[in-house]
Design a protein around this motif. Structure first.
Motif, PDB file in Angstrom:
ATOM      1  N   ALA A   1      -5.917 -39.251 -16.994  1.00 41.61           N
ATOM      2  CA  ALA A   1      -5.341 -38.789 -18.417  1.00 41.61           C
ATOM      3  C   ALA A   1      -3.969 -38.943 -18.663  1.00 41.61           C
ATOM      4  CB  ALA A   1      -5.969 -37.213 -18.238  1.00 41.61           C
TER       5      ALA A   1
ATOM      6  N   LYS B   1      -2.485 -38.663 -22.235  1.00 40.30           N
ATOM      7  CA  LYS B   1      -2.146 -37.946 -23.382  1.00 40.30           C
ATOM      8  C   LYS B   1      -2.215 -36.586 -23.497  1.00 40.30           C
ATOM      9  CE  LYS B   1      -1.913 -42.206 -25.349  1.00 40.30           C
ATOM     10  NZ  LYS B   1      -2.115 -42.994 -24.304  1.00 40.30           N
TER      11      LYS B   1
ATOM     12  N   THR C   1      -1.868 -34.525 -26.404  1.00 40.33           N
ATOM     13  CA  THR C   1      -2.183 -34.043 -27.669  1.00 40.33           C
ATOM     14  C   THR C   1      -3.609 -33.306 -27.696  1.00 40.33           C
ATOM     15  OG1 THR C   1      -2.782 -36.105 -28.559  1.00 40.33           O
ATOM     16  CG2 THR C   1      -0.825 -35.537 -29.083  1.00 40.33           C
TER      17      THR C   1
ATOM     18  N   ASP D   1      -6.233 -33.761 -29.716  1.00 39.90           N
ATOM     19  CA  ASP D   1      -7.270 -34.720 -29.704  1.00 39.90           C
ATOM     20  C   ASP D   1      -7.723 -35.508 -28.664  1.00 39.90           C
ATOM     21  OD1 ASP D   1      -4.841 -35.310 -30.656  1.00 39.90           O
ATOM     22  OD2 ASP D   1      -5.746 -37.479 -31.625  1.00 39.90           O
ATOM     23  N   TRP D   2      -6.443 -35.676 -27.655  1.00 41.68           N
ATOM     24  CA  TRP D   2      -6.748 -36.416 -26.549  1.00 41.68           C
ATOM     25  C   TRP D   2      -6.868 -35.441 -25.413  1.00 41.68           C
ATOM     26  CZ3 TRP D   2      -7.345 -41.634 -25.806  1.00 41.68           C
ATOM     27  CH2 TRP D   2      -7.075 -42.325 -26.962  1.00 41.68           C
TER      28      TRP D   2
ATOM     29  N   GLY E   1      -0.299 -36.489 -20.333  1.00 44.80           N
ATOM     30  CA  GLY E   1      -1.686 -35.768 -19.674  1.00 44.80           C
ATOM     31  C   GLY E   1      -1.311 -34.610 -18.701  1.00 44.80           C
TER      32      GLY E   1
ATOM     33  N   SER F   1      -0.884 -28.104 -26.472  1.00 45.84           N
ATOM     34  CA  SER F   1      -1.270 -29.279 -27.095  1.00 45.84           C
ATOM     35  C   SER F   1      -1.540 -28.938 -28.663  1.00 45.84           C
ATOM     36  CB  SER F   1      -2.791 -29.778 -26.482  1.00 45.84           C
ATOM     37  OG  SER F   1      -2.571 -30.258 -25.161  1.00 45.84           O
TER      38      SER F   1
ATOM     39  N   ASN G   1      -2.065 -41.882 -35.884  1.00 48.28           N
ATOM     40  CA  ASN G   1      -3.604 -41.652 -35.475  1.00 48.28           C
ATOM     41  C   ASN G   1      -4.195 -41.803 -37.093  1.00 48.28           C
ATOM     42  OD1 ASN G   1      -5.808 -40.921 -34.888  1.00 48.28           O
ATOM     43  ND2 ASN G   1      -5.318 -38.994 -34.333  1.00 48.28           N
TER      44      ASN G   1
ATOM     45  N   ILE H   1      -7.837 -42.901 -20.081  1.00 51.72           N
ATOM     46  CA  ILE H   1      -7.813 -41.970 -21.502  1.00 51.72           C
ATOM     47  C   ILE H   1      -6.167 -41.662 -21.848  1.00 51.72           C
ATOM     48  CG2 ILE H   1      -8.574 -40.005 -22.604  1.00 51.72           C
ATOM     49  CD1 ILE H   1     -10.886 -40.105 -20.396  1.00 51.72           C
TER      50      ILE H   1
END
Length: 163
Positions: A5, A7, A9, A11-12, A38, A48, A55, A163
């Protein structure tokens, strides 16, 4: 299954916890290695937000109002979203409201589900050091490891996702 992991944010934040909790529910040994941004997903309070910048596929729908209004997709170019002060807060609120309306668990709830399902979660020690974090900022029960620890985990996994 091994996940990396990277990210932080909103959405991530969902994919690693959804995939890990699902794999654990299937009886798979599951490990998430959190590195760079992450790491924010391991903080006691997850800070987050949605980042619309970069995006372009982000569809915006309103989580309130009559059905016809909720069904409109509001394609907003990145330039507009990036140029409006506070847009990240608005987009974050809209996404959280939409998830709640659809019965989707929060990121914190999914993380807790992973903990209960004994998903192994490791924080990248190098990134902790580089960003100047302190272990007191993170949830309990983490291992602080380097890439040399995680690489054999990834090599032995049947499924490895970045991810």
């Amino acid at each position: 299954m091994a996940l990396i992991a990277t990210k932080g944010t909103l959405d991530w934040a969902y994919p690693p916890f959804i995939l890990a909790s699902t794999a654990a529910a299937l009886g798979w040994d599951t490990h998430i290695f959190f590195t760079f941004y992450g790491l924010l997903l391991l903080k006691k309070e997850i800070p987050s937000e949605v980042s619309p910048l970069g995006n372009p596929a982000m569809p915006m729908k309103m989580p309130f109002g009559p059905k016809w209004f909720q069904n409109i997709t509001w394609p907003m170019p990145n330039l507009i979203m990036a140029g409006i002060p506070g847009f990240e807060k608005v987009a974050t609120s809209l996404m959280k409201k939409t998830f709640k309306n659809k019965g989707v668990a929060t990121v914190e709830e999914l993380r807790e589900l992973c903990i209960e399902a004994e998903v192994k979660m490791s924080a990248c020690q190098m990134t902790v050091d580089v960003f100047g974090f302190d272990s007191s900022e993170f949830i309990d029960g983490l291992d602080y490891v380097g890439a040399t620890y995680f690489m054999p985990v990834a090599r032995e996994s049947d499924v490895c996702l970045f991810i």
